[in-house]
Design a protein around this motif. Structure first.
Motif, PDB file in Angstrom:
ATOM      1  N   GLU A 161      -5.168  61.903  95.026  1.00 30.80           N
ATOM      2  CA  GLU A 161      -5.764  61.943  96.368  1.00 30.80           C
ATOM      3  C   GLU A 161      -7.284  61.774  96.298  1.00 30.80           C
ATOM      4  OE1 GLU A 161      -6.052  62.254 100.539  1.00 30.80           O
ATOM      5  OE2 GLU A 161      -4.441  61.702  99.180  1.00 30.80           O
ATOM      6  N   THR A 162      -7.915  62.379  95.323  1.00 30.81           N
ATOM      7  CA  THR A 162      -9.363  62.225  95.145  1.00 30.81           C
ATOM      8  C   THR A 162      -9.704  60.775  94.826  1.00 30.81           C
ATOM      9  OG1 THR A 162      -9.569  64.504  94.377  1.00 30.81           O
ATOM     10  CG2 THR A 162     -11.365  62.996  93.817  1.00 30.81           C
ATOM     11  N   ALA A 163      -8.960  60.161  93.945  1.00 34.39           N
ATOM     12  CA  ALA A 163      -9.195  58.758  93.590  1.00 34.39           C
ATOM     13  C   ALA A 163      -8.985  57.852  94.791  1.00 34.39           C
ATOM     14  CB  ALA A 163      -8.282  58.347  92.442  1.00 34.39           C
ATOM     15  N   ARG A 164      -7.949  58.128  95.584  1.00 28.91           N
ATOM     16  CA  ARG A 164      -7.675  57.309  96.763  1.00 28.91           C
ATOM     17  C   ARG A 164      -8.803  57.434  97.785  1.00 28.91           C
ATOM     18  NH1 ARG A 164      -6.869  57.682 101.605  1.00 28.91           N
ATOM     19  NH2 ARG A 164      -6.694  59.929 101.620  1.00 28.91           N
ATOM     20  N   ARG A 165      -9.233  58.667  98.059  1.00 24.24           N
ATOM     21  CA  ARG A 165     -10.326  58.891  99.012  1.00 24.24           C
ATOM     22  C   ARG A 165     -11.624  58.246  98.521  1.00 24.24           C
ATOM     23  NH1 ARG A 165     -10.923  64.996  99.551  1.00 24.24           N
ATOM     24  NH2 ARG A 165     -12.736  64.387 100.786  1.00 24.24           N
ATOM     25  N   THR A 166     -11.884  58.362  97.232  1.00 22.56           N
ATOM     26  CA  THR A 166     -13.090  57.778  96.655  1.00 22.56           C
ATOM     27  C   THR A 166     -13.078  56.268  96.818  1.00 22.56           C
ATOM     28  OG1 THR A 166     -13.221  59.571  95.042  1.00 22.56           O
ATOM     29  CG2 THR A 166     -14.464  57.574  94.545  1.00 22.56           C
ATOM     30  N   ASN A 167     -11.964  55.643  96.516  1.00 25.34           N
ATOM     31  CA  ASN A 167     -11.859  54.197  96.649  1.00 25.34           C
ATOM     32  C   ASN A 167     -12.031  53.763  98.101  1.00 25.34           C
ATOM     33  OD1 ASN A 167     -11.443  51.537  95.907  1.00 25.34           O
ATOM     34  ND2 ASN A 167      -9.226  51.696  95.956  1.00 25.34           N
ATOM     35  N   ALA A 168     -11.431  54.494  99.027  1.00 26.25           N
ATOM     36  CA  ALA A 168     -11.510  54.142 100.441  1.00 26.25           C
ATOM     37  C   ALA A 168     -12.941  54.232 100.966  1.00 26.25           C
ATOM     38  CB  ALA A 168     -10.587  55.032 101.263  1.00 26.25           C
ATOM     39  N   VAL A 169     -13.608  55.341 100.705  1.00 30.98           N
ATOM     40  CA  VAL A 169     -14.971  55.490 101.229  1.00 30.98           C
ATOM     41  C   VAL A 169     -15.929  54.526 100.526  1.00 30.98           C
ATOM     42  CG1 VAL A 169     -15.837  57.386  99.778  1.00 30.98           C
ATOM     43  CG2 VAL A 169     -16.635  57.162 102.112  1.00 30.98           C
ATOM     44  N   TRP A 170     -15.708  54.253  99.236  1.00 29.27           N
ATOM     45  CA  TRP A 170     -16.555  53.292  98.532  1.00 29.27           C
ATOM     46  C   TRP A 170     -16.422  51.902  99.158  1.00 29.27           C
ATOM     47  CZ3 TRP A 170     -15.358  48.998  95.388  1.00 29.27           C
ATOM     48  CH2 TRP A 170     -16.455  48.454  94.713  1.00 29.27           C
ATOM     49  N   ALA A 171     -15.209  51.506  99.491  1.00 29.48           N
ATOM     50  CA  ALA A 171     -14.992  50.200 100.121  1.00 29.48           C
ATOM     51  C   ALA A 171     -15.698  50.118 101.481  1.00 29.48           C
ATOM     52  CB  ALA A 171     -13.496  49.935 100.277  1.00 29.48           C
ATOM     53  N   HIS A 172     -15.626  51.196 102.258  1.00 26.24           N
ATOM     54  CA  HIS A 172     -16.315  51.213 103.554  1.00 26.24           C
ATOM     55  C   HIS A 172     -17.829  51.140 103.369  1.00 26.24           C
ATOM     56  CE1 HIS A 172     -12.898  51.795 106.176  1.00 26.24           C
ATOM     57  NE2 HIS A 172     -12.456  52.768 105.404  1.00 26.24           N
ATOM     58  N   LEU A 173     -18.337  51.883 102.395  1.00 26.34           N
ATOM     59  CA  LEU A 173     -19.781  51.864 102.140  1.00 26.34           C
ATOM     60  C   LEU A 173     -20.252  50.489 101.689  1.00 26.34           C
ATOM     61  CD1 LEU A 173     -20.125  55.342 100.447  1.00 26.34           C
ATOM     62  CD2 LEU A 173     -21.165  54.649 102.620  1.00 26.34           C
ATOM     63  N   CYS A 174     -19.449  49.811 100.889  1.00 28.21           N
ATOM     64  CA  CYS A 174     -19.812  48.452 100.457  1.00 28.21           C
ATOM     65  C   CYS A 174     -19.979  47.537 101.664  1.00 28.21           C
ATOM     66  CB  CYS A 174     -18.760  47.880  99.508  1.00 28.21           C
ATOM     67  SG  CYS A 174     -18.818  48.608  97.866  1.00 28.21           S
ATOM     68  N   LEU A 175     -19.053  47.622 102.599  1.00 30.27           N
ATOM     69  CA  LEU A 175     -19.156  46.810 103.815  1.00 30.27           C
ATOM     70  C   LEU A 175     -20.366  47.224 104.645  1.00 30.27           C
ATOM     71  CD1 LEU A 175     -15.412  46.649 104.902  1.00 30.27           C
ATOM     72  CD2 LEU A 175     -16.795  44.814 103.905  1.00 30.27           C
ATOM     73  N   GLY A 176     -20.631  48.520 104.698  1.00 24.78           N
ATOM     74  CA  GLY A 176     -21.760  49.011 105.478  1.00 24.78           C
ATOM     75  C   GLY A 176     -23.114  48.636 104.910  1.00 24.78           C
ATOM     76  N   CYS A 177     -23.177  48.355 103.617  1.00 22.23           N
ATOM     77  CA  CYS A 177     -24.445  48.011 102.962  1.00 22.23           C
ATOM     78  C   CYS A 177     -24.840  46.549 103.163  1.00 22.23           C
ATOM     79  CB  CYS A 177     -24.351  48.260 101.458  1.00 22.23           C
ATOM     80  SG  CYS A 177     -24.231  49.984 101.012  1.00 22.23           S
ATOM     81  N   HIS A 178     -23.864  45.699 103.365  1.00 28.85           N
ATOM     82  CA  HIS A 178     -24.139  44.263 103.402  1.00 28.85           C
ATOM     83  C   HIS A 178     -24.448  43.780 104.810  1.00 28.85           C
ATOM     84  CE1 HIS A 178     -22.105  44.708  99.530  1.00 28.85           C
ATOM     85  NE2 HIS A 178     -22.950  43.774  99.174  1.00 28.85           N
ATOM     86  N   TYR A 179     -25.443  42.923 104.892  1.00 29.06           N
ATOM     87  CA  TYR A 179     -25.872  42.383 106.167  1.00 29.06           C
ATOM     88  C   TYR A 179     -25.286  40.991 106.359  1.00 29.06           C
ATOM     89  CZ  TYR A 179     -28.761  40.235 109.716  1.00 29.06           C
ATOM     90  OH  TYR A 179     -29.174  39.581 110.836  1.00 29.06           O
ATOM     91  N   HIS A 180     -24.648  40.800 107.492  1.00 29.18           N
ATOM     92  CA  HIS A 180     -24.170  39.482 107.900  1.00 29.18           C
ATOM     93  C   HIS A 180     -24.600  39.289 109.347  1.00 29.18           C
ATOM     94  CE1 HIS A 180     -21.674  39.125 104.329  1.00 29.18           C
ATOM     95  NE2 HIS A 180     -21.250  40.358 104.556  1.00 29.18           N
ATOM     96  N   GLN A 181     -25.139  38.130 109.663  1.00 24.61           N
ATOM     97  CA  GLN A 181     -25.638  37.885 111.010  1.00 24.61           C
ATOM     98  C   GLN A 181     -24.557  38.012 112.075  1.00 24.61           C
ATOM     99  OE1 GLN A 181     -27.440  34.018 110.733  1.00 24.61           O
ATOM    100  NE2 GLN A 181     -29.435  34.875 110.215  1.00 24.61           N
ATOM    101  N   TYR A 182     -23.339  37.733 111.707  1.00 24.12           N
ATOM    102  CA  TYR A 182     -22.253  37.715 112.690  1.00 24.12           C
ATOM    103  C   TYR A 182     -21.518  39.046 112.803  1.00 24.12           C
ATOM    104  CZ  TYR A 182     -19.922  36.843 108.256  1.00 24.12           C
ATOM    105  OH  TYR A 182     -19.508  36.928 106.947  1.00 24.12           O
ATOM    106  N   GLU A 183     -21.973  40.068 112.101  1.00 30.11           N
ATOM    107  CA  GLU A 183     -21.320  41.373 112.152  1.00 30.11           C
ATOM    108  C   GLU A 183     -22.283  42.439 112.648  1.00 30.11           C
ATOM    109  OE1 GLU A 183     -19.899  42.309 108.267  1.00 30.11           O
ATOM    110  OE2 GLU A 183     -18.216  40.926 108.403  1.00 30.11           O
ATOM    111  N   ILE A 184     -21.732  43.378 113.364  1.00 31.20           N
ATOM    112  CA  ILE A 184     -22.511  44.548 113.762  1.00 31.20           C
ATOM    113  C   ILE A 184     -22.464  45.525 112.600  1.00 31.20           C
ATOM    114  CG2 ILE A 184     -22.607  46.498 115.367  1.00 31.20           C
ATOM    115  CD1 ILE A 184     -21.280  44.665 117.430  1.00 31.20           C
TER     116      ILE A 184
END
Length: 122
Positions: A76-99
């Motif tokens: 469960e810890t590994a699953r939660r870690t992977n999930a939040v890491w994936a969200h953070l990766c998306l949140g860090c990257h800037y794309h003009q067409y995304e909010i």
């Protein structure tokens, strides 16, 4: 990545300060900056767990580390870690067409990363 002297606690504090709007940056910049600080704090915690289990394992890619994490922490810890890491990766990257990430999203990620860092360091 962070400098060797940057601690997980300092990165979490940086994220808190960015979320509290204590800088002159725009809201979008603060949210992305907080996401990057949170992702880095999480990655440092993962590196510590893996390096303690198998010295040198922390030198591989983050995707490989996520797969290995299942062997050295609870599923469960590994699953939660992977999930939040994936969200953070998306949140860090800037794309003009995304909010970018919202304040509430980053605040939720901050809570999750804080819990995971505590779990991974025990």
């Amino acid at each position: 990545m962070s400098t060797p002297t940057t601690s997980v606690e300092e990165l979490l504090l940086t994220a808190d300060q960015l979320l509290a709007a204590r800088t002159a940056a725009t809201a979008a910049g603060r949210h992305r900056g907080a996401s990057l600080a949170l992702r880095t704090a999480l990655e440092l915690s993962i590196d510590r767990v893996l390096d303690a289990a198998v010295p040198g394992l922390a030198d591989t890619t983050m995707r490989a580390k996520m797969l290995c994490l299942h062997c050295y922490t609870a599923a469960e810890t590994a699953r939660r870690t992977n999930a939040v890491w994936a969200h953070l990766c998306l949140g860090c990257h800037y794309h003009q067409y995304e909010i970018g990430p919202t304040h509430d999203q980053v605040r939720a990620w901050r809570t999750e990363v804080g819990e995971l860092v505590g779990t991974l360091t025990t």
